[in-house]
Write an enzyme that holds these catalytic residues in place. Sequence first.
Site, short mmCIF file in Angstrom:
data_model
loop_
_atom_site.label_atom_id
_atom_site.label_comp_id
_atom_site.label_asym_id
_atom_site.label_seq_id
_atom_site.Cartn_x
_atom_site.Cartn_y
_atom_site.Cartn_z
N TRP A 1 -4.77 14.51 6.70
CA TRP A 1 -5.47 13.23 6.53
C TRP A 1 -6.97 13.46 6.67
O TRP A 1 -7.62 12.93 7.57
CB TRP A 1 -4.99 12.21 7.56
CG TRP A 1 -3.53 11.90 7.52
CD1 TRP A 1 -2.59 12.24 8.44
CD2 TRP A 1 -2.83 11.17 6.50
NE1 TRP A 1 -1.35 11.77 8.07
CE2 TRP A 1 -1.47 11.10 6.88
CE3 TRP A 1 -3.23 10.56 5.30
CZ2 TRP A 1 -0.51 10.45 6.11
CZ3 TRP A 1 -2.27 9.92 4.54
CH2 TRP A 1 -0.94 9.87 4.94
N GLY B 1 7.29 5.09 -0.56
CA GLY B 1 7.98 6.33 -0.91
C GLY B 1 7.01 7.47 -1.10
O GLY B 1 7.36 8.50 -1.69
N GLN C 1 17.10 8.63 -7.26
CA GLN C 1 16.88 7.21 -7.00
C GLN C 1 17.68 6.80 -5.77
O GLN C 1 18.91 6.88 -5.76
CB GLN C 1 17.32 6.38 -8.20
CG GLN C 1 16.99 4.90 -8.07
CD GLN C 1 15.49 4.65 -8.17
OE1 GLN C 1 14.84 5.17 -9.06
NE2 GLN C 1 14.97 3.86 -7.25
N HIS D 1 -4.04 7.44 5.78
CA HIS D 1 -3.76 6.54 4.65
C HIS D 1 -5.06 5.96 4.10
O HIS D 1 -5.22 4.74 3.98
CB HIS D 1 -2.81 5.42 5.06
CG HIS D 1 -1.40 5.87 5.27
ND1 HIS D 1 -0.58 6.23 4.22
CD2 HIS D 1 -0.68 6.05 6.40
CE1 HIS D 1 0.62 6.59 4.71
NE2 HIS D 1 0.58 6.50 6.03
#
Length: 468
Positions: free
Chosen positions: A165, A118, A338, A170
């Site tokens: 990035w 998420g 949520q 990541h």
Amino acid sequence: MDDKSSGSSSSHHRVLIVLLMVLLFGVIMIQYVCPSKSECQMLHQLGTWFKDGSATGSRSSGNTILEGLQKDPYIAEDGALVRFVPRFNFTNSDLNRVVDFNIKGDDVIVFLHIQKTGGTTFGRHLVRNIQLERPCECHAGQKKCTCYRPGKKETWLFSRFSTGWSCGLHADWTELTSCVPSRMDSREAPVDLPSRNYYYITILRDPVSRYLSEWRHVQRGATWRASLHVCDGRSPTLSELPSCYSGDDWSGCSLQEFMDCPYNLANNRQTRMLADLSLVGCYNVSTMSDDERWALLLESAKRNLRGMAFFGLTEYQRKTQYLFERTFHLEFIAPFTQLNSTRASGVDVPNETQYRILQLNRWDVELYEYARDLFLQRFQVARQQERRRARARRQQERRRLRGRITTKQGRQLKPTDAPRGPLSHSVVTEGQLRGKAGADSEELLPDWWDLDENGTMEDYTDNVEQWK
């Protein structure tokens, strides 16, 4: 005989009344401990039937407890507060994570984005949903926003949606901690600038859900081949980090194929990305046994997680928002939502397959349980401190008002200040002192909000920024 029958009947009535009260108390406590109807449907049906036939006073008492639980947005989100029992002992410094973040100075928030947790949603919150003196500038069609400090052309946020990035797709803990300072200094730092404070943050997710989500993402063609995996100054060789597929991507792979690859970085990804890989020789797995290697990585990941300024959990969006706001003294504009329906939740996985996924991610499972325990303990401590401060403010306000009323009454007793007409006093209730709490409403996400996670080669080439 009549006296004996009457006494026996009265005794039976008393026993029935006692049993009835015990049953009522039990139903109320069951609903308190288990507020979620989806988890305790039969118990809640019993509670509803029993409340309809119970006395008015008892029904009001039970409803008061339930209404109190339902009105608390944090309990309504997941029910974790009433079911949570701490397992780990943490120090006060571990639990009280409030940092002196200075957005006008030189402090930088660094977001470590782990795949399929998420992080894309949370990253958009950081650049679009925080109340700032100088909001980030985000334009349609552009994947990055400009997040400058007030009065300066310097960024306060190092993340995918602000700097791209810049340390690799990541990038993990090992990469970021060695790369971020040099990247920031080469871009912005004058010669005489003191060292910055870097506040690392991340989001974690339940390991099984995260693993299934990554499989679905890879199945659709994602590869993350642009990830650098730099450790001790170099990227791993092909023999150190073999590929699970031979073509351009692994699209269409089955879950069985995904689990069978021994080199799959999806296995225990969260532990590896939060640990210091240099402690185990980076990606050279020949230096020690597999269990020894992962045990060291797990302890390193736990240590780094404790030391981070903040981390959140995908399963607890509102608590994540609350702890971030409290940690950094920043507030979000719209509340977090949520989302219980995800691609991973739509996968029907047999029990034996789930068990194998747990085995493949045993270190992530242990890390997540540790992180969840720390997260919920931090939340409870923060809420307790907030309530104590609110109670102290109310007490101080009541003392101030009592002092004001006493002063007025003292003046009115003086002959020179005697009123000409009848006295009228305004009564201030405790409810007025507290103020009216606004309803906790969920807001619809704006048009720019795309809940799908990216992270492909195209996304990397579009986002990466060559700083000069």
